[in-house]
Design a protein around this motif. Structure first.
Motif, PDB file in Angstrom:
ATOM      1  N   SER A   1       0.847  -1.198   0.000  1.00 42.77           N
ATOM      2  CA  SER A   1       0.000   0.000   0.000  1.00 42.77           C
ATOM      3  C   SER A   1       0.877   1.240   0.000  1.00 42.77           C
ATOM      4  O   SER A   1       2.082   1.168   0.226  1.00 42.77           O
ATOM      5  CB  SER A   1      -0.829   0.069   1.287  1.00 42.77           C
ATOM      6  OG  SER A   1      -1.751  -0.950   1.370  1.00 42.77           O
ATOM      7  N   ALA A   2       0.223   2.372  -0.153  1.00 39.38           N
ATOM      8  CA  ALA A   2       0.909   3.662  -0.001  1.00 39.38           C
ATOM      9  C   ALA A   2       1.312   3.838   1.459  1.00 39.38           C
ATOM     10  O   ALA A   2       0.679   3.264   2.354  1.00 39.38           O
ATOM     11  CB  ALA A   2      -0.044   4.779  -0.402  1.00 39.38           C
TER      12      ALA A   2
ATOM     13  N   THR B   1      -2.521   8.396   0.600  1.00 32.86           N
ATOM     14  CA  THR B   1      -3.690   8.375  -0.299  1.00 32.86           C
ATOM     15  C   THR B   1      -4.683   9.475   0.089  1.00 32.86           C
ATOM     16  O   THR B   1      -5.213  10.168  -0.779  1.00 32.86           O
ATOM     17  CB  THR B   1      -4.368   6.983  -0.267  1.00 32.86           C
ATOM     18  OG1 THR B   1      -3.347   5.998  -0.391  1.00 32.86           O
ATOM     19  CG2 THR B   1      -5.352   6.815  -1.406  1.00 32.86           C
TER      20      THR B   1
ATOM     21  N   PHE C   1      -3.758  -1.731  -4.695  1.00 35.60           N
ATOM     22  CA  PHE C   1      -4.794  -0.719  -4.933  1.00 35.60           C
ATOM     23  C   PHE C   1      -5.110  -0.446  -6.409  1.00 35.60           C
ATOM     24  O   PHE C   1      -6.226  -0.114  -6.743  1.00 35.60           O
ATOM     25  CB  PHE C   1      -4.369   0.564  -4.218  1.00 35.60           C
ATOM     26  CG  PHE C   1      -5.333   1.717  -4.191  1.00 35.60           C
ATOM     27  CD1 PHE C   1      -6.686   1.524  -3.935  1.00 35.60           C
ATOM     28  CD2 PHE C   1      -4.880   3.026  -4.381  1.00 35.60           C
ATOM     29  CE1 PHE C   1      -7.552   2.620  -3.865  1.00 35.60           C
ATOM     30  CE2 PHE C   1      -5.737   4.109  -4.319  1.00 35.60           C
ATOM     31  CZ  PHE C   1      -7.083   3.907  -4.075  1.00 35.60           C
TER      32      PHE C   1
ATOM     33  N   GLY D   1      -8.858   1.169   0.465  1.00 37.82           N
ATOM     34  CA  GLY D   1      -8.455  -0.049   1.174  1.00 37.82           C
ATOM     35  C   GLY D   1      -8.236  -1.232   0.233  1.00 37.82           C
ATOM     36  O   GLY D   1      -8.132  -2.381   0.662  1.00 37.82           O
TER      37      GLY D   1
ATOM     38  N   SER E   1      -5.839  -2.532  -1.445  1.00 39.23           N
ATOM     39  CA  SER E   1      -4.639  -3.377  -1.550  1.00 39.23           C
ATOM     40  C   SER E   1      -4.875  -4.788  -1.009  1.00 39.23           C
ATOM     41  O   SER E   1      -4.229  -5.737  -1.461  1.00 39.23           O
ATOM     42  CB  SER E   1      -3.470  -2.754  -0.787  1.00 39.23           C
ATOM     43  OG  SER E   1      -3.195  -1.495  -1.310  1.00 39.23           O
TER      44      SER E   1
HETATM   45  N1  ASP Z   1      -3.701   3.266  -0.250  1.00 38.00           N
HETATM   46  C1  ASP Z   1      -5.063   2.867  -0.562  1.00 38.00           C
HETATM   47  C2  ASP Z   1      -6.031   3.519   0.410  1.00 38.00           C
HETATM   48  O1  ASP Z   1      -5.607   4.215   1.310  1.00 38.00           O
HETATM   49  C3  ASP Z   1      -5.233   1.389  -0.621  1.00 38.00           C
HETATM   50  C4  ASP Z   1      -4.952   0.624   0.654  1.00 38.00           C
HETATM   51  O2  ASP Z   1      -4.388   1.186   1.599  1.00 38.00           O
HETATM   52  O3  ASP Z   1      -5.281  -0.557   0.717  1.00 38.00           O
HETATM   53  O4  ASP Z   1      -7.200   3.387   0.247  1.00 38.00           O
END
Ligand code: ASP
Ligand code: ADP
Ligand code: MG
Length: 485
Positions: free
Chosen positions: A42-43, A48, A197, A212, A214
């Protein structure tokens, strides 16, 4: 592939800074010593949100904050890079790659501010930048530990439909592309580190899998590559009996079924993206949820049939930021297609309906949707029932957004009478007003609409009522005692 493959995903907090990334890299190294590994990342936490915020500001014509955001992101990622990668040449290569991504971000944001227009497609391009920045860092950190690694963009692997903001994978193409791109790396002992993602349409336009997402990326790749397990590394010990931020005494559940975990995710348990279990359920591939800050802890194992925890109720969840829509009026009784037409309207908008209930007098139907979709859903319903509203067969399409849905989840609730009764009595005792109730015939879930202000009280009450805070040992003891007496 001969050896079993493991796909593991690291969430935002698990790659929040250089120390966390180093910890994640050590986990990858240990796993790679045992079997081939594909990593999804993920970031860095918060990135994000900042990207989406900047996109919305640009849409409003604000270009002033853009340089500071880019400078901040550069600093954050370069600081981590310097702490993680010692080899000067490699470091320079990664820094150059990060710079290209940041320059792209600058152009996306400036373009948005200039046009004052933010299409879902552009928002996907902007919000996916965080994963493109974190991936080379984790890959660099893995390499630093002596394990060959390559950063790979999921746009080369995960093929999706063009539903920007909440794209769905096209599994056959994804399977083909993932195998073609990743197997040669795995065969050479290289650990691919893949952006979570994001994905891309067949034409190569970047999409996202939803906030979310990822987690979903990880199980999509797990299924596409026939992995033997998928591990989701996060910042809690596993799936808990309730959101630990709301119910501090919540306990980690050692084992839970796909259905139970899917219900929890669907009804707001942030620990999993709602679609996470979809790709792996058919193949029965286990999903483990583990704490990257305490990898020695066993975590939660999500499998076809999770062990019972003694009682019927496994966990609770709640979802805020939802709206209750009611379509009602005296003429509803005679309208046989009111449900069909209401849900045709929500389906056309791809609005997720979380809860449906119809009053027995049939004077109204109500359903719950994400608050973000409220305005366009109400508009679509008013259009759909325009004629009936004009002649007052349908009297109103009304909205209550000051609500929450609380869900009581457990596969073994089926066949244990009285769980609904206990739920309502306990809430009644505590003065929690129940606005609407729904129970699916699967009986995995009883969901209740309550006033938003009562959500926490409802969760705390039910957590106690069903003894969810008690340890596994205590529950086993209790159920043995119950069987004997
Ligand atoms: N970075 C993306 C989000 O904050 C995906 C993830 O974290 O899973 O939604
Ligand atoms: P990541 O960045 O690793 O994807 P998330 O913040 O998306 O992590 O998800 C983990 C968080 O989910 C936890 O920190 C916890 O606050 C929240 N959460 C909500 N419900 C639950 C639950 N039932 N079990 C565990 N965590 C939960
Ligand atoms: Mg998450």
């Amino acid at each position: 592939m001969s050896k079993p493959l493991c796909v593991m995903k690291f969430g935002g907090t698990s790659v929040g800074d250089a120390d966390c990334i180093r910890r994640a890299a050590a986990i990858v190294k240990a796993a790679a010593a045992k079997s081939p590994v594909v990593v999804v990342v993920s970031a860095m936490s918060g990135v994000t949100n900042r990207l989406i915020d900047a996109a919305k500001k640009a849409q409003a014509g604000q270009s002033d904050p853009i340089p500071a955001l880019i400078a901040d992101l550069r600093k954050q990622h370069i600081t981590a890079l310097e702490a993680l990668v010692s080899d000067a040449k490699r470091r320079a290569e990664i820094a150059a790659a990060l710079d290209l991504v940041l320059r792209e971000l600058d152009r996306f944001l400036q373009g948005t501010a200039l046009l004052r227009e933010l299409t879902p497609r552009t928002l996907d391009a902007i919000s996916g930048i965080g994963e493109r920045l974190s991936t080379p860092l984790l890959s660099g950190a893995v390499h630093e530990l002596g394990v060959p690694s390559a950063a790979v963009s999921a746009t080369e692997l995960i093929v999706t439909d063009a539903h920007h903001g909440r794209a769905e994978p096209l599994m056959a193409q994804t399977r083909e592309r993932s195998a073609k791109r990743l197997r040669p790396l795995l065969d050479q002992g290289i650990v691919p580190v893949v952006t979570g993602f994001i994905g891309a349409t067949v034409d190569g336009v970047q999409t996202t899998l939803g906030r979310g997402g990822s987690d979903y990326s990880a199980t999509i790749l797990g299924a596409a590559l026939d992995a033997h397990e998928t591990i989701i590394w996060t910042d809690v010990d596993g799936v808990k009996t309730a959101d630990p931020r709301i119910v501090p005494e919540a306990r980690t559940i050692p084992e839970i079924s796909y259905n139970e975990a899917a219900e929890l995710a669907y009804f707001g348990a942030k620990v999993l993206h709602p679609n996470t279990l979809r790709p792996v359920t058919a193949a029965g591939v286990p999903v483990l949820i583990k704490n990257s800050f305490a990898p020695e802890k066993p975590g939660t194992r999500i499998i076809a049939r999770g062990e019972s925890n003694g009682g019927g109720v496994k966990a609770l969840t709640a979802i805020r930021d939802v709206s209750l829509i009611t379509v009602g009026g005296p003429g509803i009784v005679g309208l046989t297609d009111v449900l069909a037409r209401s849900f045709a309207a929500t389906a056309a908008l791809r609005v997720n309906v979380l809860f449906v209930s119809q009053s027995s007098s049939q004077n109204d139907i109500c359903f719950v949707i994400p608050a973000a979709d409220q305005a366009r859903t109400v508009q679509a319903l008013r259009n759909a029932f325009g004629a009936e509203i004009a002649e007052q067969t349908v009297e109103h399409v009304s909205v209550d957004s000051d609500i929450a849905v609380v869900a009581v989840v457990g596969e073994n609730m089926r066949g244990i009478p009285g769980i609904a009764g206990r739920t309502f009595s306990a809430l009644g005792r505590e003065g929690v007003n129940i606005i609407a109730i729904a129970q699916g015939s699967s009986e995995y879930n009883i969901s209740l609409v309550v006033e938003a202000a009562a959500m926490q009280r409802a969760l705390a009450t039910l957590h106690k009522e069903f003894h969810l805070q008690e340890t596994e040992g205590a529950l086993q003891e209790a159920s043995r005692f119950a069987r004997q007496s």
